[in-house]
Structures are given as structure tokens and as C-alpha cells.
Design a protein around this motif. Structure first.
Motif, mmCIF file in Angstrom:
data_model
loop_
_atom_site.group_PDB
_atom_site.id
_atom_site.type_symbol
_atom_site.label_atom_id
_atom_site.label_comp_id
_atom_site.label_asym_id
_atom_site.label_seq_id
_atom_site.Cartn_x
_atom_site.Cartn_y
_atom_site.Cartn_z
ATOM 1 N N ILE A 4 0.845 -1.189 0.000
ATOM 2 C CA ILE A 4 0.000 0.000 0.000
ATOM 3 C C ILE A 4 0.884 1.244 0.000
ATOM 4 O O ILE A 4 1.993 1.233 0.541
ATOM 5 N N ILE A 5 0.361 2.302 -0.616
ATOM 6 C CA ILE A 5 1.061 3.587 -0.635
ATOM 7 C C ILE A 5 0.055 4.692 -0.319
ATOM 8 O O ILE A 5 -0.622 5.208 -1.211
ATOM 9 N N PRO A 6 -0.101 5.039 0.961
ATOM 10 C CA PRO A 6 -0.941 6.177 1.329
ATOM 11 C C PRO A 6 -0.181 7.481 1.063
ATOM 12 O O PRO A 6 0.929 7.667 1.554
ATOM 13 N N MET A 7 -0.811 8.386 0.304
ATOM 14 C CA MET A 7 -0.182 9.660 -0.043
ATOM 15 C C MET A 7 -0.873 10.788 0.713
ATOM 16 O O MET A 7 -2.081 10.978 0.579
ATOM 17 N N THR A 8 -0.128 11.521 1.520
ATOM 18 C CA THR A 8 -0.659 12.527 2.450
ATOM 19 C C THR A 8 -1.995 12.048 3.022
ATOM 20 O O THR A 8 -3.028 12.708 2.878
ATOM 21 N N PRO A 9 -1.982 10.899 3.697
ATOM 22 C CA PRO A 9 -3.224 10.244 4.109
ATOM 23 C C PRO A 9 -3.932 10.952 5.260
ATOM 24 O O PRO A 9 -3.303 11.585 6.114
ATOM 25 N N TRP A 10 -5.256 10.805 5.284
ATOM 26 C CA TRP A 10 -6.119 11.340 6.338
ATOM 27 C C TRP A 10 -6.976 10.210 6.872
ATOM 28 O O TRP A 10 -7.593 9.459 6.093
ATOM 29 N N ASN A 11 -7.022 10.087 8.200
ATOM 30 C CA ASN A 11 -7.909 9.117 8.835
ATOM 31 C C ASN A 11 -8.040 9.477 10.305
ATOM 32 O O ASN A 11 -7.054 9.872 10.939
#
Length: 286
Positions: free
Chosen positions: A174-181
Motif C-alpha cells: 500500500i502507498i498512502p499519499m498525504t493520508p487522512w484518517n
């Protein structure tokens, strides 16, 4: 070899010469020539690419999209990458990655979500639905190795990759890019994860998103954190060589099991004031 017949001597000589070549083909997933910095920073890789549109009316569970795939059929199947946009965004915001990654030897599916307001958990479910469509029902399914699927996403799409990997541990990367959660702890993640943060991100500040996400993933899981120097939350929405270079390397390493790309990940890029990378962390256990 004086006491050997000519045929036996020739066989020994041939086996001695052939042995090194046999080891070069040990990885059946290896695709393309040996990489260089120039080759993975280039706008296009060695493969010619075609694309096909997927209407939202033809699918369930996500909002349609575009499939990019290498045109050759002589190299067998390729690993798959599903890429998802962020909150209020459309497929067009991440479409630049489609042809760029596909030209390096992947089948790439950039998708729209059911609504632009969908939250990370929903986006995660939609990525898995898109992966199932791509590998089982799409017109490109014969070009894809269904056992080797990766996920990328921007912002809430990035948060969605974490959700999807938690739900389906068989995902290869997986590659989260500037992720928000809103969920900050991801001890369940067993999938190799490369997280892109942005130093000047005011939407998903690295201190409350990318960094705790990275830190909470177990040290036994292969992981990396790359913070883009001076970049905003929306850095993944335009062509970005740093994002492309390290995404290609991560996907090649963990989807294709191609250790030729380890050199770009460990020890990794230079950091600091005169680099595009503010910070880089990696387990480097490979």
C-alpha cells in the motif's frame, strides 16, 4: 578433460557457462530492464501503454475509472495497482500516475468513488471492489496476476488504503499519499506500506496523520515514511518525480518481488534543505 569423451566435456562446459544465466530468471515476476535512477525518474518507462475507460454504470461498489496496461502480451501477466482520490476529488486528480506506473510494468486502475464525500473506510471497501473487478471481470483481466495487487490513495483515499489492508492482508503493498484518517493506530497492518507525508500539509498534518500512522504499524511489517520537503497536502495531485520514483521502487519490490529496486529504498534518498525529501525512515529489513 583428457579422459572424458568429447560429448561429456562439452556438456560440462555448457553447464558451467549456463549456470549464471539460470539464476537470473529465478523471479518469475521480474519485468523490464535493470533500473537506474534515470529510468525510474523518467516520465515514461520501457512499456508502451494503452487504456480503457470503465463506466460507473458497468460496475458496482465503486465509481468506475480508467485502466492503464502495458500493450505487450509477451511478458506474461503484470501486478495490479488500484489508485483512489481524496475527499471531494475525482479520478482526474490522480490520473497522472496511471500511464506513468503502467509504463513501468503494472496494470493500473485509477478510480472514482461512489461519491466525492466518501470516508476512508468506504474508500477502502471501494478499492477492494475495484481490485476484484479489475482482476475478475474487466477486459484487462487476462493481463493481471490476481494474486499481486497493490493499493494507492490520496488523502482520504490514502486513509482508505490502510483500511483495505487491514481488511485484506493478502494485498501486496500500500502507498498512502498525504493520508487522512481519524483512526491513528494501525497495529493490524501486515502489508508493506510506504507513506508519503508533506511538510507543509495543513489538511492532514504529518504530526497527527502520516507520522502516527507510520509509527503504529508494527516494526515487523516492512514500512517506509517519506516526507516531501515544503510540500502541501495536494502534492500528489500533480506530476511529482519523487512520488513516482519511490512508488515505482516500492511496488516493484513488494508486488514484483524485484530486489533490483531495493537500492533505491535502503538506505533511501538524501534529506534536508537542498533535497526534495525532508525526512525518510525505513525498516530496511530486506
Amino acid at each position: 578433460m583428457a579422459g572424458l569423451s568429447a560429448s561429456v566435456a562439452a556438456a560440462i562446459a555448457f553447464s558451467t557457462l549456463a549456470a549464471p544465466g539460470a539464476t537470473a530468471a529465478d523471479n518469475p515476476y521480474e519485468r523490464g530492464p535493470a533500473p537506474t535512477n534515470s529510468s525510474i525518474e523518467a516520465l515514461r518507462g520501457p512499456y508502451s501503454v494503452s487504456s480503457t475507460s470503465v463506466s460507473s454504470l458497468a460496475v458496482t461498489g465503486f465509481g468506475g475509472g480508467t485502466i492503464y496496461y502495458p500493450t505487450t502480451t509477451s511478458d506474461g501477466t503484470f501486478g495490479a495497482v488500484v489508485i483512489t482520490p481524496g475527499f471531494t476529488a475525482y479520478e482526474s486528480s490522480i490520473s497522472w500516475l496511471g500511464e506513468r506506473l503502467a509504463s513501468q510494468g503494472f496494470v493500473v486502475f485509477t478510480i472514482d468513488t461512489n461519491t466525492t464525500m466518501d470516508q476512508p473506510a468506504s474508500r477502502g471497501d471501494q478499492m477492494l471492489a475495484a481490485a476484484d473487478y479489475l482482476t475478475q471481470r474487466s477486459t484487462a483481466r487476462s493481463r493481471v496476476d490476481a494474486t499481486r495487487v497493490a493499493l494507492m490513495g490520496h488523502s482520504m483515499g490514502g486513509g482508505g488504503t490502510l483500511e483495505a489492508a487491514k481488511d485484506r492482508p493478502s494485498i501486496k503493498a500500500i502507498i498512502p499519499m498525504t493520508p487522512w484518517n481519524l483512526d491513528k493506530t494501525w497495529s493490524e497492518i501486515r502489508t508493506p506500506a510506504l507513506i508519503f507525508g508533506a511538510e507543509s500539509d495543513s489538511v492532514a498534518p504529518v504530526a497527527s496523520h502520516s507520522e502516527p500512522f507510520y509509527s503504529s504499524i508494527p516494526s515487523t511489517t516492512e514500512k517506509a515514511y517519506l516526507e516531501l520537503n515544503g510540500a502541501s497536502h495536494f502534492a500528489p495531485n500533480t506530476s511529482n518525480t519523487t512520488i513516482a520514483k519511490y512508488s515505482i521502487s516500492w511496488l516493484k519490490r513488494w508486488v514484483d518481488n524485484d530486489t533490483r529496486y531495493s537500492q533505491f529504498l535502503c538506505p533511501g534518498p538524501s534529506t534536508g534543505l537542498f533535497s526534495d525529501v525532508e525526512e525518510y525512515r525505513n525498516t530496511c529489513a530486506f
